[in-house]
Design a protein around this motif. Structure first.
Motif, PDB file in Angstrom:
ATOM      1  N   GLU A   1       0.760  -1.297   0.070  1.00 13.84           N
ATOM      2  CA  GLU A   1      -0.134   0.095   0.221  1.00 13.84           C
ATOM      3  C   GLU A   1       1.122   1.209   0.240  1.00 13.84           C
ATOM      4  O   GLU A   1       0.441   2.230  -0.923  1.00 13.84           O
ATOM      5  CB  GLU A   1      -0.866   0.364   1.459  1.00 13.84           C
ATOM      6  N   THR A   2       1.337   1.083   0.936  1.00 13.11           N
ATOM      7  CA  THR A   2       3.190   1.856   0.816  1.00 13.11           C
ATOM      8  C   THR A   2       3.334   2.722  -0.727  1.00 13.11           C
ATOM      9  O   THR A   2       3.077   4.012  -1.049  1.00 13.11           O
ATOM     10  CB  THR A   2       3.896   1.720   1.477  1.00 13.11           C
TER      11      THR A   2
ATOM     12  N   HIS B   1       0.582   4.146  -2.807  1.00  9.79           N
ATOM     13  CA  HIS B   1       0.002   4.952  -2.698  1.00  9.79           C
ATOM     14  C   HIS B   1       1.114   6.149  -2.557  1.00  9.79           C
ATOM     15  O   HIS B   1       0.171   7.455  -2.455  1.00  9.79           O
ATOM     16  CB  HIS B   1      -1.619   4.405  -1.658  1.00  9.79           C
TER      17      HIS B   1
ATOM     18  N   PRO C   1       3.179   7.031  -6.626  1.00 11.91           N
ATOM     19  CA  PRO C   1       2.145   8.507  -7.520  1.00 11.91           C
ATOM     20  C   PRO C   1       3.229   9.841  -7.298  1.00 11.91           C
ATOM     21  O   PRO C   1       3.502  10.432  -8.173  1.00 11.91           O
ATOM     22  CB  PRO C   1       1.359   9.304  -6.324  1.00 11.91           C
TER      23      PRO C   1
END
Length: 294
Positions: free
Chosen positions: A176-177, A180, A184
């Motif tokens: 997830e790190t 997200h 990006p």
């Protein structure tokens, strides 16, 4: 010698060398555009090529180039993203990852004609895809994948490690790190590399001569069924691209207005590559400002 004088002399020499390079590039691009722009028209961009009579265009070849580029990027982008994320975020520092990175460096420096011969032996003959858009797209994937993978890895490594720590501190998992937070932040560099890679693929010729073929059969642009041989979307049909067309008409000499067609097609190619590069800078800057709120 006085250090200030030496610095001025070195700076002047660098400016002169840079100016010479810029003049050479500007002269080359200016000559191609000056010779080719008068021959570009809507008829030239949309009409099919002619073999033994004047007045032909580059419509089918231009479509083939963009279609083949689209397929190649659709195949290579997910693979390069996965490989880049693995090498940057998950791969351990050992001999295996060193071998992988060394292999990527070697593959990225291979001449395109070698990639074309590899594609001919594997995709055209072994897999029996024949001279087709699919064979060309797969060969371009082999040609472009190492550079895209290295670009993704470098872009991800450019993200500060503190941002990863901040994501983990908020309770996010490692994936997830990465998804997200890291991606990006690195997205502007990744997009820029993808667009520049697309421009490189769009101007490729040697790899496609042996895989996509040197013929452009008549297409029915009202037939969008990929299973039909006359359909523009059929991936198993041969596809002469714009660059291959330029090489072919200059080598065969069977077209009365070969010089004019070659000049016009070269100008279109230069403009397309320039648009790819300008687009990379524009979208990269826009995404960077959006992602960093600057």
């Amino acid at each position: 010698m006085n250090p200030k004088v030496a610095d001025k002399i070195a700076t002047t020499v660098l400016y002169i060398v840079s100016g010479i390079i810029i003049i050479i590039l500007a002269s080359l691009l200016g000559y191609i555009l000056f010779q080719g722009l008068p021959h570009i028209s809507w008829h030239f961009l949309t009409s099919p090529a002619q073999s033994f009579e004047a007045g032909g265009g580059i419509g089918i070849q231009l479509f083939n180039s963009f279609y083949l580029l689209l397929l190649a990027m659709l195949i290579s982008t997910p693979i390069s993203l996965g490989a880049g994320i693995y090498l940057s975020e998950y791969a351990k520092k050992n001999w295996l990852t060193d071998v992988i990175r060394t292999s990527i460096e070697i593959l990225s420096s291979l001449p395109s004609v070698v990639v074309g011969l590899f594609g001919f032996l594997i995709f055209v003959l072994q897999f029996k895809f024949g001279f087709s858009i699919l064979s060309g797209a797969l060969a371009l994937t082999v040609f472009n994948l190492p550079l895209l993978t290295r670009n993704v890895e470098d872009s991800l490594r450019g993200v500060e490690y503190e941002q990863r720590e901040a994501g983990l501190a908020l309770g996010l998992s490692r994936w997830e790190t990465v998804l997200h937070v890291v991606i990006p932040e690195a997205l502007p560099g990744i997009i820029t590399g993808m667009i520049l890679g697309a421009g490189r693929v769009f101007g490729e010729a040697a790899a496609l001569i042996y895989t996509a073929g040197q013929s452009a059969p008549a297409l029915d642009f009202t037939d969008w069924n990929p299973a039909n041989i006359a359909s523009p979307l059929n991936p198993f049909r041969p596809a002469e691209t714009l660059v291959v067309h330029i090489w072919k008409i200059n080598s065969e000499g069977i077209q009365p207005d070969a010089v004019a067609v070659s000049a016009g097609a070269s100008a279109v190619l230069v403009l397309a590559v320039l648009l790819f590069n300008l687009g990379a800078r524009y979208f990269g800057n826009r995404l960077f400002k959006k992602m960093t709120a600057s």
